[in-house]
Design an enzyme around this catalytic site. Structure first.
Site, PDB file in Angstrom:
ATOM      1  N   ARG A  36      -5.519 -15.385  -2.229  1.00 53.71           N
ATOM      2  CA  ARG A  36      -5.998 -15.014  -3.565  1.00 53.71           C
ATOM      3  C   ARG A  36      -6.281 -16.210  -4.466  1.00 53.71           C
ATOM      4  O   ARG A  36      -7.115 -16.117  -5.361  1.00 53.71           O
ATOM      5  CB  ARG A  36      -4.986 -14.081  -4.239  1.00 53.71           C
ATOM      6  CG  ARG A  36      -5.064 -12.655  -3.720  1.00 53.71           C
ATOM      7  CD  ARG A  36      -4.060 -11.764  -4.408  1.00 53.71           C
ATOM      8  NE  ARG A  36      -2.690 -12.101  -4.021  1.00 53.71           N
ATOM      9  CZ  ARG A  36      -1.610 -11.476  -4.475  1.00 53.71           C
ATOM     10  NH1 ARG A  36      -1.733 -10.500  -5.348  1.00 53.71           N
ATOM     11  NH2 ARG A  36      -0.416 -11.821  -4.055  1.00 53.71           N
ATOM     12  N   ALA A  84      -4.276  -8.137   4.594  1.00 48.76           N
ATOM     13  CA  ALA A  84      -4.003  -8.080   3.158  1.00 48.76           C
ATOM     14  C   ALA A  84      -3.856  -6.642   2.673  1.00 48.76           C
ATOM     15  O   ALA A  84      -4.590  -5.753   3.113  1.00 48.76           O
ATOM     16  CB  ALA A  84      -5.128  -8.773   2.385  1.00 48.76           C
ATOM     17  N   THR A  85      -2.896  -6.434   1.789  1.00 51.72           N
ATOM     18  CA  THR A  85      -2.748  -5.121   1.152  1.00 51.72           C
ATOM     19  C   THR A  85      -2.133  -5.314  -0.230  1.00 51.72           C
ATOM     20  O   THR A  85      -1.228  -6.139  -0.391  1.00 51.72           O
ATOM     21  CB  THR A  85      -1.862  -4.177   2.005  1.00 51.72           C
ATOM     22  OG1 THR A  85      -1.919  -2.861   1.475  1.00 51.72           O
ATOM     23  CG2 THR A  85      -0.418  -4.638   2.049  1.00 51.72           C
ATOM     24  N   LYS A 173      -1.595   3.305   2.277  1.00 53.51           N
ATOM     25  CA  LYS A 173      -1.657   2.945   3.695  1.00 53.51           C
ATOM     26  C   LYS A 173      -2.177   4.111   4.557  1.00 53.51           C
ATOM     27  O   LYS A 173      -2.867   3.879   5.552  1.00 53.51           O
ATOM     28  CB  LYS A 173      -0.280   2.505   4.195  1.00 53.51           C
ATOM     29  CG  LYS A 173       0.241   1.230   3.534  1.00 53.51           C
ATOM     30  CD  LYS A 173      -0.697   0.048   3.674  1.00 53.51           C
ATOM     31  CE  LYS A 173      -0.696  -0.560   5.050  1.00 53.51           C
ATOM     32  NZ  LYS A 173      -1.495  -1.821   5.122  1.00 53.51           N
ATOM     33  N   LEU A 201       9.079  -1.362  10.495  1.00 54.22           N
ATOM     34  CA  LEU A 201       9.694  -2.303   9.552  1.00 54.22           C
ATOM     35  C   LEU A 201       9.858  -3.637  10.270  1.00 54.22           C
ATOM     36  O   LEU A 201      10.506  -3.723  11.313  1.00 54.22           O
ATOM     37  CB  LEU A 201      11.048  -1.757   9.096  1.00 54.22           C
ATOM     38  CG  LEU A 201      11.792  -2.550   8.029  1.00 54.22           C
ATOM     39  CD1 LEU A 201      10.992  -2.648   6.741  1.00 54.22           C
ATOM     40  CD2 LEU A 201      13.157  -1.912   7.766  1.00 54.22           C
TER      41      LEU A 201
END
Length: 339
Positions: A36, A84-85, A173, A201
């Site tokens: 970013r 990316a999220t 998601k 996870l």
């Protein structure tokens, strides 16, 4: 291992992204990485300090909230990893929430892949929160969990009493993964090859100087971090148990998806399927120096089977079992001074 193949990794300074970039560079790929802020010296420094980065690593500034930014990074690449999220919504942006931003980002990245004319396959880092075995009719859980499962975005989620963060993450998601799969090749062979990897996870070590969020959730019974423990409760209530996976296996699975000649569609990425009580018992047994938090997760009791073997059927082999994932997560937190 020397390759002239160009690949793009979005979100390349995150937990999974940075680890993936390192592995790709180690294998000889030319890696385009988006982040970013190119003025962030610590994040840029992390990437530039990786072995084999000189002459193989190209950095591009891009933000999901301005999705056209990704086109220069994707240009000339054969494979794109969309890692990316947005975890928190940027107030005052053109989008009403993080879900809308995620979908806009995906649409833009897919169009950039098509316009590039060189991209063979797009791999999306999805999450198992999109794959709850909850029944659509709100009558409880199905007795299995595999790639046919999709989290019902309706009143079936109501019993979880999700806070805004977890609710936004589930919606973002789930909708993003469904959307990206629509762009896979049709029966006429038209379109991109698209792979989604709903990951469990993620635990293990990190290249970052702090404990990654997902590792923090895995060790929350040791650290007594209430917010992280709430995320552990959330996963167990949403999925029946907690799918976990080592970051090294996650990244190897991503690379497997570009080095395999024929692969498309949805593939779960998790090597173990355990309960919060299993995690608690492991830490209590092997780390008696810690005051391990006693669980109080109110899970709807049901024997839900982890039924997915799709990735392994393709030839992928997980290297890390439950003990290794949990132990490496503890060691990671110790190394960075978290515990």
């Amino acid at each position: 291992m020397e390759k002239s193949c160009k690949v793009c990794v979005t979100g390349g300074t995150g937990y999974i992204g940075s680890y993936l970039v390192k592995k790709l560079l180690d294998k000889g790929y030319i890696v385009h990485v988006t982040l970013r802020d190119l003025k962030n010296e610590s994040k840029v420094g992390l990437l530039k300090s990786l072995p084999h980065s000189e002459g193989k690593l190209l950095l591009f500034e891009a933000n999901i909230y301005n999705p056209v930014d990704f086109e220069p990074a994707i240009e000339g690449c054969q494979f794109v990893f969309h890692v990316a999220t947005p975890l928190a919504h940027e107030a005052g942006s053109q989008y009403k929430d993080s879900t809308e931003a995620s979908l806009a980002g995906i649409k833009s990245i897919i169009m950039a892949c098509v316009r590039a004319g060189t991209v063979k396959r797009l791999i999306y880092t999805a999450s198992v929160v999109s794959a709850s075995p909850l029944k659509d009719d709100q009558s409880g859980f199905n007795d299995f969990m595999d790639e046919t499962c999709w989290t019902p975005l309706n009143d079936s989620l109501a019993y979880l009493s999700l806070d805004d963060f977890h609710k936004d993450y589930v919606y973002s998601k789930t909708l993003a993964e469904k959307h990206i799969l629509r762009y896979g090749k049709n029966e006429n062979g038209e379109g991109l090859e698209v792979v989604t990897l709903p990951c469990g996870l993620v635990g293990g070590d990190t290249l970052q100087s702090f404990t990654p969020g997902s590792v923090g959730v895995l060790i929350s019974q040791v650290t007594h971090n209430e917010n992280a423990f709430k995320s552990l409760e959330f996963l167990e209530n949403l999925l029946g148990k907690i799918p976990i996976v080592h970051v090294d296996d996650v990244c190897e699975a991503h690379i497997f998806c570009i080095e395999n000649d024929s692969i498309s569609g949805r593939y779960f990425c998790a090597s173990s399927y355990i309960s919060s009580k299993d995690i608690e018992d492991h830490y209590a047994l092997h780390y008696p120096e810690f005051n391990v938090k006693q669980g109080n997760v109110d899970v709807l009791k049901k024997d839900i089977k982890w039924s997915s073997t799709k990735l392994c059927d393709k030839g992928f082999v997980y290297k890390y079992d439950t003990k290794m994932i949990l132990d490496d997560s503890i060691n990671c937190a110790r190394r960075v001074g978290h515990i």
